[in-house]
Design a protein around this motif. Structure first.
Motif: not given
Length: 301
Positions: A125-146
Motif C-alpha cells: 500500500x503506497x501512501x507516498x506516491x506521485x504520478x505525472x499528469x501527462x507523463x504518467x511517470x511514477x515516483x514513490x516511497x516504498x514503505x517496506x520490501x516487496x
C-alpha cells in the motif's frame, strides 16, 4: 416488407442498448449528501470536469456545483493521483471488491468504473506516491520490501514495468506528500515535517524551500510549484520554476488548519481547489483571489 421490419427491429434494439448504456453510466454516479471523510487525495481526473476526492469508502465527486458518489469500487483509496486520462491509486479493497489486500498500484481511465493493476497487487500500500499528469511517470516511497523493491524511493518511466532506485539526498523529516511535474519528471517536490523540498534531478537530491515550517501539501502545474506549509499559521506559496520567484497566495480564513491537497482544473486554469487538515474544502474560480467553501467539517454544502 420483411426487410423494412428487420430495419425497424434493428433500430429499436440499438436504442435499447444505448438506453441501457446511458442508464448504467448514470447509476455508477449518484447524488450525494453526506460527509466526505478520510480523504487521501484530490484532483481533476480525466476530462469530465469533475473534482475527485479519494476517500476511505470510494470516490466522491464535485462537478458543476453538485456532489456525487460512485456506487461500486468503494475502495479505501490511498496515494491517489489524478491524471489526464483518469487516476492512479493505491490502498485497500472495499467490501464490494474482489481485489487482494493491499491493492498495490491500480489505475482507472473510466472514472473509477474499472480498475487495472499496474504493479504490486496484493503486496504493498503506497501512501507516498506521485504520478505525472501527462507523463504518467511514477515516483514513490516504498514503505517496506516487496517482491521487487527494497524500502526507499523509486521511479518508473514505463508504467511500472521497471523501477529505478533514487537517492533522495537532502530530504529530511516524515513524508506527508509527493508531487511530480506533469511532463518533466526531473522535477519532484515533497512535503515533510521538516519543510517543503524540491528536486530538479528526478529525486536524486532535494533542496529545502521553506524556513522553519512544516510542509503540508505540494502540487505542480507546467509553470509552477504550489506548496503549503505551517508554522504559526498556514501559508500557500507559488514557486515559479523558470526563475525561482516565490509569491504568497491568499488562503481562506483557517484556524489551526491548513491545506493538505491542492489541485488545479486543467480545463480552466483559473480554478483551484484545496482540502485541509480539518476536512474543509474550498474552490476558487479566479486564480485564488477569492474562495468558496464546498465542504464544511467534512459535510457537503
Amino acid at each position: 416488407m420483411m426487410k423494412k421490419a428487420m430495419i425497424i427491429v434493428t433500430l429499436v434494439a440499438g436504442l435499447f442498448v444505448a438506453g441501457c448504456s446511458s442508464s448504467e453510466s448514470k447509476e455508477f454516479e449518484v447524488s450525494f449528501d453526506g460527509s466526505v471523510d478520510h480523504v487521501h487525495g484530490m484532483g481533476y481526473a480525466g476530462s469530465d470536469k469533475g473534482l475527485y476526492f479519494a476517500t476511505h469508502t470510494g470516490l466522491k465527486i464535485y462537478r458543476d456545483g453538485e456532489w456525487l458518489e460512485t456506487t461500486k469500487n468503494l475502495n479505501d483509496y490511498m496515494g491517489f493521483n489524478a491524471v489526464d486520462e483518469g487516476f492512479y491509486t493505491s490502498g485497500h479493497p472495499g467490501e464490494d471488491s474482489d481485489l487482494p489486500n493491499p491493492i498495490g498500484i491500480q489505475r482507472s481511465f473510466d472514472g473509477g468504473k474499472t480498475l487495472e493493476s499496474v504493479k504490486f497487487e496484493g503486496e504493498t500500500d503506497f501512501h507516498g506516491m506521485a504520478v505525472g499528469y501527462k507523463s504518467h511517470d511514477i515516483f514513490l516511497m516504498n514503505p517496506g520490501q516487496n517482491s521487487e523493491l527494497e524500502q526507499g524511493f523509486y521511479k518508473s518511466t514505463d508504467d511500472g514495468k521497471s523501477w529505478k532506485s533514487v537517492g533522495a539526498q537532502g530530504l529530511e523529516g516524515e513524508l506527508f506528500a509527493l508531487s511530480i511535474h506533469p511532463s518533466d519528471s526531473k522535477l519532484v517536490a515533497a512535503a515533510t515535517t521538516a519543510g517543503v523540498y524540491l528536486s530538479k534531478d528526478g529525486g536524486e537530491s532535494f533542496q529545502l524551500l521553506t524556513d522553519a515550517a512544516q510542509g503540508t501539501a505540494v502540487f505542480f502545474n507546467e509553470e509552477s510549484l504550489y506548496y503549503a506549509s505551517y508554522n504559526s499559521g498556514p501559508s500557500l506559496v507559488k514557486y515559479t520554476i523558470k526563475n525561482g520567484e516565490q509569491e504568497e497566495l491568499l488562503l481562506p480564513d483557517l484556524t489551526e488548519d491548513g491545506p493538505v491537497y491542492i489541485a488545479q482544473n486543467p480545463q480552466d486554469n483559473q480554478q483551484f481547489a484545496i482540502y485541509t487538515t480539518k476536512g474543509q474544502a474550498f474552490l476558487s474560480n479566479d486564480n485564488m483571489k477569492s474562495w468558496e467553501q464546498i465542504l464544511v467539517d467534512g459535510k457537503v454544502k
